[in-house]
Structures are given as structure tokens and as C-alpha cells.
Design a protein around this motif. Structure first.
Motif, PDB file in Angstrom:
ATOM      1  N   ASP A 142       1.006  -1.248  -0.051  1.00 24.44           N
ATOM      2  CA  ASP A 142      -0.077  -0.077   0.044  1.00 24.44           C
ATOM      3  C   ASP A 142       0.943   1.325   0.164  1.00 24.44           C
ATOM      4  O   ASP A 142       1.838   1.310   0.769  1.00 24.44           O
ATOM      5  CB  ASP A 142      -0.825  -0.092   1.068  1.00 24.44           C
ATOM      6  CG  ASP A 142      -1.582   1.304   1.446  1.00 24.44           C
ATOM      7  OD1 ASP A 142      -2.569   1.227   0.808  1.00 24.44           O
ATOM      8  OD2 ASP A 142      -1.501   2.028   2.478  1.00 24.44           O
ATOM      9  N   ALA A 148       0.432   4.384   1.148  1.00 29.76           N
ATOM     10  CA  ALA A 148       0.636   4.988   2.446  1.00 29.76           C
ATOM     11  C   ALA A 148       1.375   4.089   3.511  1.00 29.76           C
ATOM     12  O   ALA A 148       2.235   4.723   4.165  1.00 29.76           O
ATOM     13  CB  ALA A 148      -0.859   5.249   3.166  1.00 29.76           C
ATOM     14  N   GLN A 149       1.426   2.945   3.406  1.00 37.46           N
ATOM     15  CA  GLN A 149       2.189   1.944   4.216  1.00 37.46           C
ATOM     16  C   GLN A 149       3.639   2.268   3.789  1.00 37.46           C
ATOM     17  O   GLN A 149       4.410   2.300   4.800  1.00 37.46           O
ATOM     18  CB  GLN A 149       1.667   0.623   4.055  1.00 37.46           C
ATOM     19  CG  GLN A 149       2.630  -0.420   5.039  1.00 37.46           C
ATOM     20  CD  GLN A 149       1.870  -1.790   4.864  1.00 37.46           C
ATOM     21  OE1 GLN A 149       1.252  -1.911   3.960  1.00 37.46           O
ATOM     22  NE2 GLN A 149       2.520  -2.434   5.851  1.00 37.46           N
ATOM     23  N   CYS A 192       5.097   4.908   2.269  1.00 33.84           N
ATOM     24  CA  CYS A 192       5.584   6.242   2.646  1.00 33.84           C
ATOM     25  C   CYS A 192       5.767   6.175   4.232  1.00 33.84           C
ATOM     26  O   CYS A 192       6.696   6.954   4.685  1.00 33.84           O
ATOM     27  CB  CYS A 192       4.610   7.472   2.335  1.00 33.84           C
ATOM     28  SG  CYS A 192       4.437   7.584   0.564  1.00 33.84           S
ATOM     29  N   ARG A 193       4.778   5.708   4.929  1.00 29.22           N
ATOM     30  CA  ARG A 193       4.982   5.790   6.219  1.00 29.22           C
ATOM     31  C   ARG A 193       6.276   5.027   6.829  1.00 29.22           C
ATOM     32  O   ARG A 193       7.004   5.484   7.859  1.00 29.22           O
ATOM     33  CB  ARG A 193       3.767   5.060   7.131  1.00 29.22           C
ATOM     34  CG  ARG A 193       3.902   5.070   8.555  1.00 29.22           C
ATOM     35  CD  ARG A 193       2.540   4.808   9.339  1.00 29.22           C
ATOM     36  NE  ARG A 193       2.672   4.592  10.713  1.00 29.22           N
ATOM     37  CZ  ARG A 193       1.887   5.072  11.546  1.00 29.22           C
ATOM     38  NH1 ARG A 193       0.575   5.685  10.992  1.00 29.22           N
ATOM     39  NH2 ARG A 193       2.247   5.229  12.803  1.00 29.22           N
ATOM     40  N   TRP A 234      -1.889   1.979  -5.721  1.00 31.47           N
ATOM     41  CA  TRP A 234      -2.125   3.372  -5.201  1.00 31.47           C
ATOM     42  C   TRP A 234      -3.471   3.533  -4.283  1.00 31.47           C
ATOM     43  O   TRP A 234      -4.554   3.555  -4.730  1.00 31.47           O
ATOM     44  CB  TRP A 234      -2.503   4.106  -6.489  1.00 31.47           C
ATOM     45  CG  TRP A 234      -2.745   5.760  -6.334  1.00 31.47           C
ATOM     46  CD1 TRP A 234      -2.465   6.312  -5.386  1.00 31.47           C
ATOM     47  CD2 TRP A 234      -3.353   6.412  -7.314  1.00 31.47           C
ATOM     48  NE1 TRP A 234      -2.768   7.845  -5.678  1.00 31.47           N
ATOM     49  CE2 TRP A 234      -3.519   7.734  -7.059  1.00 31.47           C
ATOM     50  CE3 TRP A 234      -3.997   6.207  -8.683  1.00 31.47           C
ATOM     51  CZ2 TRP A 234      -4.090   8.953  -7.625  1.00 31.47           C
ATOM     52  CZ3 TRP A 234      -4.511   7.389  -9.425  1.00 31.47           C
ATOM     53  CH2 TRP A 234      -4.704   8.514  -8.842  1.00 31.47           C
ATOM     54  N   THR A 235      -3.113   3.079  -3.102  1.00 33.03           N
ATOM     55  CA  THR A 235      -4.017   2.631  -2.163  1.00 33.03           C
ATOM     56  C   THR A 235      -3.579   3.361  -0.802  1.00 33.03           C
ATOM     57  O   THR A 235      -2.360   3.565  -0.660  1.00 33.03           O
ATOM     58  CB  THR A 235      -4.537   1.460  -1.949  1.00 33.03           C
ATOM     59  OG1 THR A 235      -3.325   0.726  -1.622  1.00 33.03           O
ATOM     60  CG2 THR A 235      -5.186   0.806  -3.097  1.00 33.03           C
ATOM     61  N   PHE A 236      -4.639   3.640   0.107  1.00 41.18           N
ATOM     62  CA  PHE A 236      -4.359   4.299   1.213  1.00 41.18           C
ATOM     63  C   PHE A 236      -4.796   3.653   2.495  1.00 41.18           C
ATOM     64  O   PHE A 236      -5.818   4.338   2.979  1.00 41.18           O
ATOM     65  CB  PHE A 236      -4.594   5.953   0.994  1.00 41.18           C
ATOM     66  CG  PHE A 236      -3.843   6.636  -0.097  1.00 41.18           C
ATOM     67  CD1 PHE A 236      -2.780   7.201   0.159  1.00 41.18           C
ATOM     68  CD2 PHE A 236      -4.620   6.354  -1.388  1.00 41.18           C
ATOM     69  CE1 PHE A 236      -2.130   8.003  -0.974  1.00 41.18           C
ATOM     70  CE2 PHE A 236      -3.979   7.010  -2.356  1.00 41.18           C
ATOM     71  CZ  PHE A 236      -2.786   7.676  -2.073  1.00 41.18           C
ATOM     72  N   ASN A 237      -4.230   2.545   2.778  1.00 40.76           N
ATOM     73  CA  ASN A 237      -4.965   1.815   4.107  1.00 40.76           C
ATOM     74  C   ASN A 237      -4.178   1.856   5.354  1.00 40.76           C
ATOM     75  O   ASN A 237      -4.412   1.267   6.260  1.00 40.76           O
ATOM     76  CB  ASN A 237      -4.964   0.465   3.594  1.00 40.76           C
ATOM     77  CG  ASN A 237      -5.867   0.122   2.303  1.00 40.76           C
ATOM     78  OD1 ASN A 237      -7.095   0.811   2.333  1.00 40.76           O
ATOM     79  ND2 ASN A 237      -5.483  -0.742   1.293  1.00 40.76           N
ATOM     80  N   GLY A 264       1.913  10.196   0.827  1.00 40.23           N
ATOM     81  CA  GLY A 264       1.020   9.395   1.650  1.00 40.23           C
ATOM     82  C   GLY A 264      -0.229   9.823   2.126  1.00 40.23           C
ATOM     83  O   GLY A 264      -1.333   9.148   2.436  1.00 40.23           O
ATOM     84  N   ARG A 265       0.081  11.158   2.679  1.00 41.73           N
ATOM     85  CA  ARG A 265      -1.166  11.778   3.525  1.00 41.73           C
ATOM     86  C   ARG A 265      -1.946  12.402   2.424  1.00 41.73           C
ATOM     87  O   ARG A 265      -3.412  12.309   2.668  1.00 41.73           O
ATOM     88  CB  ARG A 265      -0.485  12.790   4.242  1.00 41.73           C
ATOM     89  CG  ARG A 265      -1.745  13.592   5.167  1.00 41.73           C
ATOM     90  CD  ARG A 265      -0.841  14.912   5.910  1.00 41.73           C
ATOM     91  NE  ARG A 265       0.254  14.385   6.657  1.00 41.73           N
ATOM     92  CZ  ARG A 265      -0.062  13.699   8.034  1.00 41.73           C
ATOM     93  NH1 ARG A 265      -1.342  13.448   8.583  1.00 41.73           N
ATOM     94  NH2 ARG A 265       0.893  13.137   8.669  1.00 41.73           N
ATOM     95  N   SER A 283      -4.185  10.722  -2.235  1.00 39.67           N
ATOM     96  CA  SER A 283      -5.549  10.073  -2.745  1.00 39.67           C
ATOM     97  C   SER A 283      -6.330  11.386  -3.307  1.00 39.67           C
ATOM     98  O   SER A 283      -7.321  11.240  -3.964  1.00 39.67           O
ATOM     99  CB  SER A 283      -6.332   9.532  -1.697  1.00 39.67           C
ATOM    100  OG  SER A 283      -6.671  10.395  -0.609  1.00 39.67           O
TER     101      SER A 283
END
Length: 200
Positions: A3, A5-6, A8-9, A38-41, A97-98, A101
Motif C-alpha cells: 500500500d 501510504a504504508q 510512505c509511512r 495507489w491505495t491508502f490503507n 502518503g497523506r 488520494s
């Protein structure tokens, strides 16, 4: 597939400097290869994790660096620039990541590319510090860039206006004079590094 966001985090949560550089570049490459969705879970953290060094001081308590004429002054200036690049790694991956989306995919393309560049810039500056007998973390720094990011964590347009268009642009404005200082001190190697960062 990881994911976005994961991924990037994971950059923001990597604290050891060389490991952060490797992680940032790996995430950027993974995105280019299509290994990252390209998901943000995953929720982005309120702040990146920090290494034990450098000590973070309020901006008004930072020691004066001088004008870079002495070797000590040049080391202090290079350290400050390395810290800016260190912070910029986190800022770029946090933006992707933030806020990724909310924008077209090209927004993520750009910020991950920027993040990889910032990682390379940090690595070059840290290598220069080591050549001068110092290292990143040897001197205090401040968290002014991340404070601005925290203040704009819930407003993508405010983040874009304040961080890259004001704070980072201000750094670009002073770079030619900083290059001239290093050249005047016969430190051509450091001057070339700053010119490269300026061009990038």
C-alpha cells in the motif's frame, strides 16, 4: 503489493540516516516499477520518528553558525543543510502518503521522485561532513520545517503553499550566496555539492 501510504509511512518511521536514505530510494523505485498500489490503507503518523541525534532545539536557541569562512563555520552550515534535506525526505513522503488520494497519480509520481532526490542530497551532504571530520547529528538542529508540516497536516493546499512554495523556496533563494561563501573559502567541493542540489 504494498500500500502506498504504508510504504510512505515506512520511510518516516526509519530513523537511522543511511537506512532512511536506502528506504526512501527503495520506495521510489518500487513505485516506478509498479510494486506499490495507489491505495491508502494506513494512516500517516503525526510526526516522523527521530534518531537520538541531532538534539532538536527551538529555532531561537540554535547557536550562531557564522558566515562559513572557517572550517568550523562551514561544517555548521553543511550540517544545517543536511538537516533540511533530512526533513525534506520526510516531507516528500508524507505529502505523497497523506494527500496522494486527493490528486491525480502524477502528484504521487512527483513527490516520490522529490523524496528520492532529497535522500540523495542528504547522503551527499553527510558524506561531505564525514570527509571534514564530522557527521549528521554531531550538531544541534531545529524542527521548524516539520512544525510547518504539522500545522498543515489536514489541508493539502496549505501544505503546498507553506512548505515547498515558501520555506523551500526561501532556501533556494539563498543558495547562490551560500555557494559563493564556500568558493570564497576555497571549499570548491562543498560549493559543487550545493550547486548540484540547487540544480536538482
Amino acid at each position: 503489493m504494498t500500500d502506498l501510504a504504508q510504504a510512505c509511512r515506512s520511510v518516516l518511521e526509519t530513523t537511522e540516516p543511511r537506512a532512511k536514505v536506502r528506504r526512501a530510494r527503495a520506495v521510489a523505485r518500487g513505485w516506478q516499477r509498479g510494486d506499490i498500489a495507489w491505495t491508502f490503507n494506513m494512516v500517516m503518523p503525526d510526526a516522523p520518528t527521530r534518531p537520538a541525534e541531532p538534539d532538536l532545539l527551538p529555532p531561537n536557541r540554535m547557536p550562531k553558525r557564522g558566515k562559513g569562512g572557517s572550517e568550523r563555520g562551514r561544517i555548521a552550515l553543511l550540517h544545517a543543510l543536511a538537516h533540511i534535506e533530512w526533513s525534506a525526505i520526510d516531507l516528500a513522503f508524507d505529502a505523497a502518503g497523506r494527500f496522494g488520494s486527493l490528486f491525480p497519480r502524477a502528484f504521487v509520481d512527483d513527490w516520490l521522485s522529490v523524496g528520492a532526490d532529497e535522500a540523495m542530497h542528504f547522503a551527499v551532504l553527510d558524506r561531505r561532513l564525514r570527509a571534514l571530520g564530522s557527521r549528521y547529528g554531531a550538531l544541534p538542529a531545529h524542527a521548524g520545517l516539520w512544525e510547518s508540516a504539522s500545522a498543515t497536516a489536514h489541508d493539502a493546499l496549505a501544505r503546498l503553499a507553506v512548505v515547498p512554495m515558501v520555506l523551500e523556496a526561501r532556501g533556494l533563494d539563498v543558495t547562490p550566496a551560500t555557494v559563493a561563501r564556500f568558493e570564497a573559502a576555497d571549499d570548491a567541493r562543498s560549493a559543487r555539492i550545493l550547486q548540484r542540489i540547487y540544480r536538482d
